[in-house]
Design a protein around this motif. Sequence first.
Motif, PDB file in Angstrom:
ATOM      1  N   LEU A 186      -0.291  13.525  -6.789  1.00 52.80           N
ATOM      2  CA  LEU A 186      -1.423  13.440  -5.875  1.00 52.80           C
ATOM      3  C   LEU A 186      -0.997  13.823  -4.461  1.00 52.80           C
ATOM      4  N   GLY A 187      -1.934  14.417  -3.727  1.00 53.97           N
ATOM      5  CA  GLY A 187      -1.662  14.746  -2.342  1.00 53.97           C
ATOM      6  C   GLY A 187      -1.552  13.495  -1.499  1.00 53.97           C
ATOM      7  N   ALA A 188      -0.946  13.627  -0.335  1.00 51.41           N
ATOM      8  CA  ALA A 188      -0.655  12.461   0.500  1.00 51.41           C
ATOM      9  C   ALA A 188      -1.925  11.724   0.920  1.00 51.41           C
ATOM     10  N   ASP A 189      -2.938  12.452   1.349  1.00 48.42           N
ATOM     11  CA  ASP A 189      -4.167  11.797   1.803  1.00 48.42           C
ATOM     12  C   ASP A 189      -4.877  11.083   0.663  1.00 48.42           C
ATOM     13  N   ARG A 190      -4.965  11.760  -0.479  1.00 47.14           N
ATOM     14  CA  ARG A 190      -5.635  11.144  -1.624  1.00 47.14           C
ATOM     15  C   ARG A 190      -4.846   9.945  -2.133  1.00 47.14           C
ATOM     16  N   GLU A 228      -7.442  10.828 -12.028  1.00 43.09           N
ATOM     17  CA  GLU A 228      -6.768  11.446 -10.888  1.00 43.09           C
ATOM     18  C   GLU A 228      -5.456  12.105 -11.309  1.00 43.09           C
ATOM     19  N   HIS A 229      -4.732  11.424 -12.175  1.00 39.80           N
ATOM     20  CA  HIS A 229      -3.455  11.961 -12.646  1.00 39.80           C
ATOM     21  C   HIS A 229      -3.669  13.239 -13.441  1.00 39.80           C
ATOM     22  N   THR A 230      -4.682  13.246 -14.307  1.00 43.33           N
ATOM     23  CA  THR A 230      -4.996  14.425 -15.107  1.00 43.33           C
ATOM     24  C   THR A 230      -5.410  15.588 -14.215  1.00 43.33           C
ATOM     25  N   ALA A 231      -6.245  15.304 -13.221  1.00 42.31           N
ATOM     26  CA  ALA A 231      -6.702  16.356 -12.317  1.00 42.31           C
ATOM     27  C   ALA A 231      -5.540  16.931 -11.519  1.00 42.31           C
ATOM     28  N   ALA A 232      -4.644  16.066 -11.062  1.00 41.98           N
ATOM     29  CA  ALA A 232      -3.489  16.529 -10.291  1.00 41.98           C
ATOM     30  C   ALA A 232      -2.581  17.398 -11.155  1.00 41.98           C
ATOM     31  N   ALA A 233      -2.384  16.993 -12.413  1.00 40.01           N
ATOM     32  CA  ALA A 233      -1.539  17.773 -13.317  1.00 40.01           C
ATOM     33  C   ALA A 233      -2.159  19.131 -13.598  1.00 40.01           C
ATOM     34  N   ALA A 234      -3.480  19.152 -13.784  1.00 43.57           N
ATOM     35  CA  ALA A 234      -4.166  20.417 -14.046  1.00 43.57           C
ATOM     36  C   ALA A 234      -4.064  21.352 -12.847  1.00 43.57           C
ATOM     37  N   MET A 235      -4.216  20.801 -11.656  1.00 38.77           N
ATOM     38  CA  MET A 235      -4.108  21.621 -10.445  1.00 38.77           C
ATOM     39  C   MET A 235      -2.702  22.181 -10.292  1.00 38.77           C
ATOM     40  N   HIS A 236      -1.716  21.338 -10.605  1.00 36.02           N
ATOM     41  CA  HIS A 236      -0.330  21.784 -10.513  1.00 36.02           C
ATOM     42  C   HIS A 236      -0.073  22.922 -11.499  1.00 36.02           C
ATOM     43  N   THR A 237      -0.627  22.832 -12.706  1.00 36.80           N
ATOM     44  CA  THR A 237      -0.468  23.874 -13.713  1.00 36.80           C
ATOM     45  C   THR A 237      -1.114  25.164 -13.248  1.00 36.80           C
ATOM     46  N   GLU A 238      -2.310  25.062 -12.690  1.00 32.69           N
ATOM     47  CA  GLU A 238      -2.996  26.252 -12.189  1.00 32.69           C
ATOM     48  C   GLU A 238      -2.206  26.935 -11.086  1.00 32.69           C
ATOM     49  N   GLU A 239      -1.634  26.128 -10.206  1.00 28.86           N
ATOM     50  CA  GLU A 239      -0.843  26.704  -9.109  1.00 28.86           C
ATOM     51  C   GLU A 239       0.380  27.414  -9.635  1.00 28.86           C
ATOM     52  N   LYS A 240       1.020  26.870 -10.659  1.00 26.74           N
ATOM     53  CA  LYS A 240       2.199  27.519 -11.243  1.00 26.74           C
ATOM     54  C   LYS A 240       1.821  28.822 -11.914  1.00 26.74           C
ATOM     55  N   GLU A 241       0.679  28.836 -12.592  1.00 25.75           N
ATOM     56  CA  GLU A 241       0.241  30.057 -13.266  1.00 25.75           C
ATOM     57  C   GLU A 241      -0.090  31.154 -12.265  1.00 25.75           C
ATOM     58  N   ARG A 242      -0.675  30.768 -11.120  1.00 31.76           N
ATOM     59  CA  ARG A 242      -0.984  31.757 -10.088  1.00 31.76           C
ATOM     60  C   ARG A 242       0.270  32.352  -9.483  1.00 31.76           C
ATOM     61  N   ARG A 276       0.836  -1.199   0.000  1.00 34.17           N
ATOM     62  CA  ARG A 276       0.000   0.000   0.000  1.00 34.17           C
ATOM     63  C   ARG A 276       0.875   1.255   0.000  1.00 34.17           C
ATOM     64  N   ASP A 277       1.928   1.255   0.804  1.00 40.26           N
ATOM     65  CA  ASP A 277       2.813   2.415   0.867  1.00 40.26           C
ATOM     66  C   ASP A 277       3.542   2.637  -0.456  1.00 40.26           C
ATOM     67  N   THR A 278       3.911   1.559  -1.121  1.00 40.46           N
ATOM     68  CA  THR A 278       4.602   1.684  -2.405  1.00 40.46           C
ATOM     69  C   THR A 278       3.678   2.274  -3.469  1.00 40.46           C
ATOM     70  N   ILE A 279       2.427   1.824  -3.485  1.00 42.80           N
ATOM     71  CA  ILE A 279       1.461   2.385  -4.431  1.00 42.80           C
ATOM     72  C   ILE A 279       1.223   3.857  -4.124  1.00 42.80           C
ATOM     73  N   ALA A 280       1.054   4.183  -2.853  1.00 44.67           N
ATOM     74  CA  ALA A 280       0.828   5.574  -2.464  1.00 44.67           C
ATOM     75  C   ALA A 280       2.017   6.457  -2.851  1.00 44.67           C
ATOM     76  N   GLU A 281       3.213   5.934  -2.658  1.00 38.70           N
ATOM     77  CA  GLU A 281       4.418   6.693  -3.027  1.00 38.70           C
ATOM     78  C   GLU A 281       4.435   6.996  -4.518  1.00 38.70           C
ATOM     79  N   LEU A 282       4.059   6.008  -5.324  1.00 37.61           N
ATOM     80  CA  LEU A 282       4.006   6.217  -6.775  1.00 37.61           C
ATOM     81  C   LEU A 282       2.993   7.303  -7.122  1.00 37.61           C
ATOM     82  N   LEU A 283       1.832   7.271  -6.480  1.00 40.63           N
ATOM     83  CA  LEU A 283       0.805   8.275  -6.750  1.00 40.63           C
ATOM     84  C   LEU A 283       1.266   9.671  -6.339  1.00 40.63           C
ATOM     85  N   ARG A 284       1.964   9.755  -5.222  1.00 44.09           N
ATOM     86  CA  ARG A 284       2.487  11.056  -4.795  1.00 44.09           C
ATOM     87  C   ARG A 284       3.521  11.585  -5.784  1.00 44.09           C
TER      88      ARG A 284
END
Length: 205
Positions: free
Chosen positions: A144-148, A190-204, A132-140
Amino acid sequence: MARRTDTRRRMVAAAGALFRAQGYHATGLNQLVATGGAPKGSLYFHFPGGKEQLAVEAMREAAAEIRDQLRAAGAAAPDPAGAIVLVIDGLAAELVGTDFRSGCPLATVALDAASASEPIAAACREGYRSWRDTIAELLREHGLGADRAAALATVALSAVEGALLLARTERDLSALNQVKEHLVTVLRAEHTAAAAMHTEEKERD
């Protein structure tokens, strides 16, 4: 010393395969020794704790192998969805190759013996936690945020474990394939949403 080490490793590997296919209680000491290619009396020489100690070490070894496979899949695939495809396809191939005898290397023993042996239960818990930790690490690593990531890792692991049990029981890969398709859809979204959020944060910024 090298010969003793080789014998010990063979016995752990043999125990892991036997326990995975037929369970802890159905696997006898004579079968463990014979399959491991060890002389009689060697089990207690290498494993003073007997069958229980051998099971604990076999579960730890099996868990480490799957953890390494998860990490390798994460490194080889472009995203978490691709990694889950590699992992599930590998599990499916192993199921078919063993005539549906080898499912999850921990599940059979966990269901069969963990309630009666705390050392075996602990080894199984540690193994599942490492996956479980290995999968979560890959997602992070893919944004993805740690909780998600932790929640999705639990869902993914639980889905694959359940699908393995169904596939083995039904002698059919349909459940695994359906879980694979669903997880790919979810992980890509989830990956697409995380990438989009990251892009928005960089633009801000």
